[in-house]
Design a protein around this motif. Structure first.
Motif, PDB file in Angstrom:
ATOM      1  N   GLU A  39       0.829  -1.208   0.000  1.00 24.66           N
ATOM      2  CA  GLU A  39       0.000   0.000   0.000  1.00 24.66           C
ATOM      3  C   GLU A  39       0.864   1.259   0.000  1.00 24.66           C
ATOM      4  OE1 GLU A  39      -2.293  -3.124   2.439  1.00 24.66           O
ATOM      5  OE2 GLU A  39      -0.204  -2.479   2.228  1.00 24.66           O
ATOM      6  N   PHE A  40       1.973   1.200   0.721  1.00 28.39           N
ATOM      7  CA  PHE A  40       2.891   2.344   0.746  1.00 28.39           C
ATOM      8  C   PHE A  40       3.596   2.472  -0.595  1.00 28.39           C
ATOM      9  CE2 PHE A  40       7.085   4.213   1.409  1.00 28.39           C
ATOM     10  CZ  PHE A  40       6.746   5.433   1.980  1.00 28.39           C
ATOM     11  N   ALA A  41       4.062   1.349  -1.124  1.00 25.91           N
ATOM     12  CA  ALA A  41       4.782   1.366  -2.405  1.00 25.91           C
ATOM     13  C   ALA A  41       3.899   1.904  -3.528  1.00 25.91           C
ATOM     14  CB  ALA A  41       5.274  -0.036  -2.745  1.00 25.91           C
ATOM     15  N   ALA A  42       2.613   1.557  -3.522  1.00 29.09           N
ATOM     16  CA  ALA A  42       1.709   1.954  -4.600  1.00 29.09           C
ATOM     17  C   ALA A  42       1.223   3.395  -4.483  1.00 29.09           C
ATOM     18  CB  ALA A  42       0.499   1.022  -4.618  1.00 29.09           C
ATOM     19  N   ALA A  43       1.376   4.000  -3.321  1.00 28.22           N
ATOM     20  CA  ALA A  43       0.832   5.339  -3.085  1.00 28.22           C
ATOM     21  C   ALA A  43       1.678   6.425  -3.740  1.00 28.22           C
ATOM     22  CB  ALA A  43       0.744   5.600  -1.585  1.00 28.22           C
ATOM     23  N   ASP A 116      -3.608   8.804  -1.137  1.00 25.28           N
ATOM     24  CA  ASP A 116      -3.640   7.355  -1.371  1.00 25.28           C
ATOM     25  C   ASP A 116      -3.472   6.526  -0.102  1.00 25.28           C
ATOM     26  OD1 ASP A 116      -3.785   7.686  -4.233  1.00 25.28           O
ATOM     27  OD2 ASP A 116      -1.657   8.195  -4.186  1.00 25.28           O
ATOM     28  N   CYS A 117      -2.658   7.027   0.815  1.00 21.68           N
ATOM     29  CA  CYS A 117      -2.294   6.243   1.994  1.00 21.68           C
ATOM     30  C   CYS A 117      -2.098   7.194   3.169  1.00 21.68           C
ATOM     31  CB  CYS A 117      -1.006   5.479   1.696  1.00 21.68           C
ATOM     32  SG  CYS A 117      -0.353   4.516   3.057  1.00 21.68           S
ATOM     33  N   ILE A 118      -2.677   6.853   4.321  1.00 19.82           N
ATOM     34  CA  ILE A 118      -2.499   7.663   5.527  1.00 19.82           C
ATOM     35  C   ILE A 118      -1.860   6.796   6.599  1.00 19.82           C
ATOM     36  CG2 ILE A 118      -3.606   9.068   7.305  1.00 19.82           C
ATOM     37  CD1 ILE A 118      -5.860   9.635   5.313  1.00 19.82           C
ATOM     38  N   ILE A 119      -0.749   7.283   7.142  1.00 15.95           N
ATOM     39  CA  ILE A 119      -0.067   6.643   8.266  1.00 15.95           C
ATOM     40  C   ILE A 119      -0.683   7.245   9.524  1.00 15.95           C
ATOM     41  CG2 ILE A 119       2.158   6.096   9.324  1.00 15.95           C
ATOM     42  CD1 ILE A 119       1.835   5.359   6.237  1.00 15.95           C
ATOM     43  N   ALA A 150      -8.395   6.955   1.031  1.00 14.80           N
ATOM     44  CA  ALA A 150      -7.052   6.490   1.355  1.00 14.80           C
ATOM     45  C   ALA A 150      -7.057   5.167   2.121  1.00 14.80           C
ATOM     46  CB  ALA A 150      -6.320   7.548   2.180  1.00 14.80           C
ATOM     47  N   VAL A 151      -6.007   4.388   1.900  1.00 16.26           N
ATOM     48  CA  VAL A 151      -5.739   3.199   2.700  1.00 16.26           C
ATOM     49  C   VAL A 151      -5.194   3.686   4.035  1.00 16.26           C
ATOM     50  CG1 VAL A 151      -4.259   1.166   2.902  1.00 16.26           C
ATOM     51  CG2 VAL A 151      -5.259   1.766   0.697  1.00 16.26           C
ATOM     52  N   LEU A 152      -5.674   3.089   5.130  1.00 14.20           N
ATOM     53  CA  LEU A 152      -5.286   3.521   6.471  1.00 14.20           C
ATOM     54  C   LEU A 152      -4.324   2.511   7.093  1.00 14.20           C
ATOM     55  CD1 LEU A 152      -8.815   4.598   7.732  1.00 14.20           C
ATOM     56  CD2 LEU A 152      -7.111   5.955   6.474  1.00 14.20           C
ATOM     57  N   ASP A 175      -6.965  -0.348   7.944  1.00 13.05           N
ATOM     58  CA  ASP A 175      -6.792  -1.419   6.965  1.00 13.05           C
ATOM     59  C   ASP A 175      -5.676  -2.367   7.383  1.00 13.05           C
ATOM     60  OD1 ASP A 175      -8.780  -0.642   4.952  1.00 13.05           O
ATOM     61  OD2 ASP A 175      -7.526   1.134   4.741  1.00 13.05           O
ATOM     62  N   ALA A 176      -4.669  -1.821   8.077  1.00 13.07           N
ATOM     63  CA  ALA A 176      -3.570  -2.636   8.607  1.00 13.07           C
ATOM     64  C   ALA A 176      -2.956  -1.898   9.779  1.00 13.07           C
ATOM     65  CB  ALA A 176      -2.518  -2.908   7.537  1.00 13.07           C
ATOM     66  N   ILE A 177      -2.345  -2.668  10.664  1.00 13.07           N
ATOM     67  CA  ILE A 177      -1.605  -2.102  11.792  1.00 13.07           C
ATOM     68  C   ILE A 177      -0.190  -2.654  11.699  1.00 13.07           C
ATOM     69  CG2 ILE A 177      -1.408  -1.968  14.301  1.00 13.07           C
ATOM     70  CD1 ILE A 177      -4.535  -2.507  14.282  1.00 13.07           C
ATOM     71  N   VAL A 178       0.770  -1.756  11.653  1.00 14.31           N
ATOM     72  CA  VAL A 178       2.170  -2.138  11.535  1.00 14.31           C
ATOM     73  C   VAL A 178       2.859  -1.825  12.859  1.00 14.31           C
ATOM     74  CG1 VAL A 178       4.318  -1.782  10.267  1.00 14.31           C
ATOM     75  CG2 VAL A 178       2.116  -1.601   9.067  1.00 14.31           C
TER      76      VAL A 178
END
Length: 191
Positions: A39-43, A116-119, A150-152, A175-178
């Protein structure tokens, strides 16, 4: 079952007690794991945050996004209205202390439909993708804006994983927890 107030009261001192070396090492491990996510790579447009003390530092994620040619956004909040905007930054040089003494950018708000992506930071997370924030509701209001797609990706330390985070209808699941040791991809549906 623990309520949000009690969970915050438990988590804040737990995080504040972490040694600076542990915070730095665990932040680096979580950032490395996050940068490797598809998700990060695609954003093309990534929103991150500027950390508070005892919060996972995502500086390495911001730098990796810049190095990859991504647009990087960070929050700017208005305390009286409880409003948060995403503002583009190209370096850390022009940031000034803002609400809660967190560094903030000047500039115009970015169109949320282009993110696209929110951290997303938080105090606690569970394996269903629920997140406990600081309590002001900035992220949940921001995420509910029209056009948001955005993907979260939440980030936190393993110490922030709990069995259950109490939720309300206005809370947004991740969407995911890292974390510093794992990636959790819950199956919970978004509101």
């Amino acid at each position: 079952m623990t309520d949000k107030h009690t969970l915050r009261a438990t988590m804040r001192p737990k995080l504040a007690a972490m040694e600076p070396e542990a915070l730095a090492g665990k932040s680096a491990a979580a950032c490395e794991r996050l940068i490797a996510q598809p998700e990060f790579a695609a954003a093309s447009v990534v929103m991150a945050y500027l950390h508070m003390p005892a919060e996972l530092a995502v500086t390495a994620v911001i730098e990796a996004a810049w190095a990859a040619g991504k647009t990087v956004l960070v929050p700017r909040v208005d305390l009286p209205t409880r409003h948060m905007d995403a503002i583009a930054i190209t370096s850390f040089d022009a940031l000034i202390p803002g609400a809660y003494d967190i560094l903030e950018p000047a500039g115009e708000p970015f169109d949320v439909s282009r993110v696209d992506c929110i951290i997303v930071p938080g105090l606690a997370f569970d394996r269903m993708g629920h997140r406990l924030g600081q309590g002001a509701g900035f992220y949940d209001r921001f995420l509910s804006r029209p056009g948001m797609r955005a993907v979260l990706l939440a980030v936190g330390f393993d110490e922030q994983l709990v069995a259950h985070v109490p939720t309300e209808a206005s809370d947004w699941p991740m969407d995911a927890i890292v974390t510093d040791t794992e990636i959790i991809r819950p199956t919970a549906d978004k509101n």
